[in-house]
Design an enzyme around this catalytic site. Structure first.
Site, PDB file in Angstrom:
ATOM      1  N   THR A 198      50.822  -7.177  17.712  1.00  0.00           N
ATOM      2  CA  THR A 198      51.724  -7.308  19.089  1.00  0.00           C
ATOM      3  C   THR A 198      50.553  -7.765  20.168  1.00  0.00           C
ATOM      4  O   THR A 198      51.266  -8.644  20.931  1.00  0.00           O
ATOM      5  CB  THR A 198      52.077  -5.998  19.255  1.00  0.00           C
ATOM      6  N   THR A 206      54.382  -1.459  10.842  1.00  0.00           N
ATOM      7  CA  THR A 206      53.733  -0.362  10.225  1.00  0.00           C
ATOM      8  C   THR A 206      53.575  -0.767   8.635  1.00  0.00           C
ATOM      9  O   THR A 206      54.435  -1.263   7.986  1.00  0.00           O
ATOM     10  CB  THR A 206      54.673   1.149  10.140  1.00  0.00           C
ATOM     11  N   VAL A 207      52.425  -0.646   8.326  1.00  0.00           N
ATOM     12  CA  VAL A 207      51.997  -1.020   7.197  1.00  0.00           C
ATOM     13  C   VAL A 207      51.317   0.078   6.316  1.00  0.00           C
ATOM     14  O   VAL A 207      50.491   1.207   7.021  1.00  0.00           O
ATOM     15  CB  VAL A 207      50.636  -1.868   7.304  1.00  0.00           C
ATOM     16  N   TYR A 265      31.918   2.755  24.916  1.00  0.00           N
ATOM     17  CA  TYR A 265      32.808   2.437  25.856  1.00  0.00           C
ATOM     18  C   TYR A 265      32.854   3.299  27.106  1.00  0.00           C
ATOM     19  O   TYR A 265      32.639   4.642  26.815  1.00  0.00           O
ATOM     20  CB  TYR A 265      34.095   2.438  25.030  1.00  0.00           C
ATOM     21  N   THR A 311      61.452 -31.090  21.130  1.00  0.00           N
ATOM     22  CA  THR A 311      61.295 -29.909  21.844  1.00  0.00           C
ATOM     23  C   THR A 311      60.788 -28.841  20.712  1.00  0.00           C
ATOM     24  O   THR A 311      59.589 -28.112  21.278  1.00  0.00           O
ATOM     25  CB  THR A 311      62.507 -29.403  22.316  1.00  0.00           C
ATOM     26  N   ASP A 370      42.229  -8.851  15.205  1.00  0.00           N
ATOM     27  CA  ASP A 370      43.727  -8.734  14.697  1.00  0.00           C
ATOM     28  C   ASP A 370      44.835  -8.750  15.791  1.00  0.00           C
ATOM     29  O   ASP A 370      44.845  -8.733  16.737  1.00  0.00           O
ATOM     30  CB  ASP A 370      43.480  -6.743  14.812  1.00  0.00           C
ATOM     31  N   ASP A 408      43.601   1.732  15.765  1.00  0.00           N
ATOM     32  CA  ASP A 408      43.535   0.837  14.915  1.00  0.00           C
ATOM     33  C   ASP A 408      42.063  -0.016  15.358  1.00  0.00           C
ATOM     34  O   ASP A 408      41.574  -0.546  14.319  1.00  0.00           O
ATOM     35  CB  ASP A 408      44.671   0.028  15.217  1.00  0.00           C
ATOM     36  N   THR A 451      54.896  -3.075  16.458  1.00  0.00           N
ATOM     37  CA  THR A 451      55.697  -3.836  15.970  1.00  0.00           C
ATOM     38  C   THR A 451      56.095  -3.725  14.454  1.00  0.00           C
ATOM     39  O   THR A 451      57.313  -3.450  13.968  1.00  0.00           O
ATOM     40  CB  THR A 451      55.618  -5.323  15.981  1.00  0.00           C
TER      41      THR A 451
END
Length: 274
Positions: free
Chosen positions: A142, A12-13, A110, A194, A139, A119, A10
Site C-alpha cells: 500500500t 494479508t499473506v 531509529y 488515454t 517492499d 513488516d 490492503t
C-alpha cells in the site's frame, strides 16, 4: 508446522512452513509448503476468519492440527485482537506478534524504534539473513518502503513513499474523465491513447521514483549495496529497475520464520504458562 501471517493494509499473506522436531522440544524449519494472499478485511469476525482459514488450509491440504506455532506481523492494530482470538479459538495457540520486546537479532538505530513498522523489521531481518549486508529491502505494498541495513546487521532507517496503487487511485478519484487502469509496463514511453498514456505515467514515473531513491540511498551507503524487492508489484517494477537485482516474493514470510526461530525458547515458556 509453523503458520506465519503478514497483515498489511490492503492484503494479508499467510504461509505454512514444514517443521521437524529437534532437541529440547524445539523444531527446525524447512520449506514453505503453502502460502496464500487474501484481502485484509477489518470488519470480519473471529468466526469469519476461522472459516476463511479452514477453507485455505483445505485447499492447501494442510491440517489445522499440525500447526504448533503462529507468528504475526501486523500494521493494522484494530485487527490484532481479532487475529489473537482466531488463533486461540481455532488453533488453541497464542500467537507471537512482532512487536517491541521480541528478539529480532537486529539492533534498530531509529530515533524512536517503536515507530518502525513490524513488516519493515521483518523484511530487513530476512534481507540481511538471506543476502548479507549492507542491503536495502524494497517492499511494494500500500506504501512502498525502502529499508537499509548495515554490513553489521543494524537497521539504519529508510524511506516511505505512497504506493503505486494509491497514486493511481488518487488520480482516478480527483479527475472527472480519467478512468481506472491496470498497472502494467507499456511497450514504449509515449502513449497514443488515454489508457496507454496513464499506464506510461504510472509505470515509468514510479520507476523513476524507485530508482531515484535507490540511487541516493546507495550513494549515502558508499556503494556496493545489495538490493532486494518484495511485494505484489515487485516483479513488474523490478524488471525495469537499474538497481533491483533480486526479487523475492517470500521475503516477509521468511523473515517471520527467522524471527520465530530466534524466539523459540520464549514461545515455549509462553505456551506452558511460565
Amino acid at each position: 508446522m509453523l503458520l506465519v501471517l503478514d497483515v498489511g493494509n490492503t492484503n494479508t499473506v499467510l504461509g505454512v512452513f514444514e517443521a521437524t522436531p529437534a532437541e529440547n522440544g524445539s523444531y527446525t524449519y524447512g520449506r514453505l509448503i503453502a502460502h496464500w494472499r487474501v484481502g485484509t478485511i477489518r470488519t470480519q469476525t473471529v468466526d469469519e476468519y476461522g472459516v476463511l482459514f479452514r477453507n485455505l488450509f483445505a485447499m492447501g491440504n494442510v491440517d489445522f492440527k499440525v500447526i504448533h506455532g503462529i507468528i504475526i506481523s501486523s500494521v493494522v492494530p484494530p485487527m490484532d485482537t481479532t487475529l489473537r482470538s482466531v488463533c486461540e479459538r481455532y488453533f488453541a495457540l497464542k500467537p507471537l506478534f512482532v512487536e517491541p520486546g521480541v528478539k529480532t537479532g537486529m539492533p534498530v538505530h531509529y530515533d524512536n524504534p517503536s515507530e518502525v513498522g513490524a513488516d519493515r523489521i521483518v523484511n530487513s531481518v530476512a534481507a540481511f539473513e538471506k543476502y548479507g549486508g549492507p542491503c536495502i529491502s524494497v517492499d511494494f505494498g500500500t506504501a512502498t518502503t525502502f529499508d537499509v541495513v548495515s554490513a553489521k546487521g543494524e537497521y539504519l532507517g529508510g524511506v516511505i513513499a505512497p504506493g503505486i496503487g494509491i497514486s493511481a487511485e488518487a488520480l482516478f478519484q480527483r479527475t472527472a474523465r480519467l478512468p481506472r487502469v491496470d498497472i502494467k509496463r507499456p511497450t514504449k514511453v509515449m502513449g497514443t491513447n488515454t489508457v496507454n498514456s496513464m499506464q506510461s505515467g504510472f509505470y515509468w514515473g514510479y520507476l523513476g521514483l524507485v530508482d531515484g531513491i535507490l540511487e541516493r540511498l546507495v550513494e549515502e551507503m558508499g556503494g556496493n549495496v545489495k538490493i532486494v524487492a518484495t511485494g505484489g508489484l515487485s516483479p513488474l517494477i523490478g524488471a525495469g529497475s537499474k538497481y533491483i537485482k533480486d526479487v523475492d516474493d517470500l521475503l516477509t514470510l521468511d523473515g517471520l520464520r527467522i524471527i520465530w526461530e530466534r524466539n523459540q525458547s520464549n514461545t515455549r515458556k509462553r505456551e506452558h504458562g511460565k
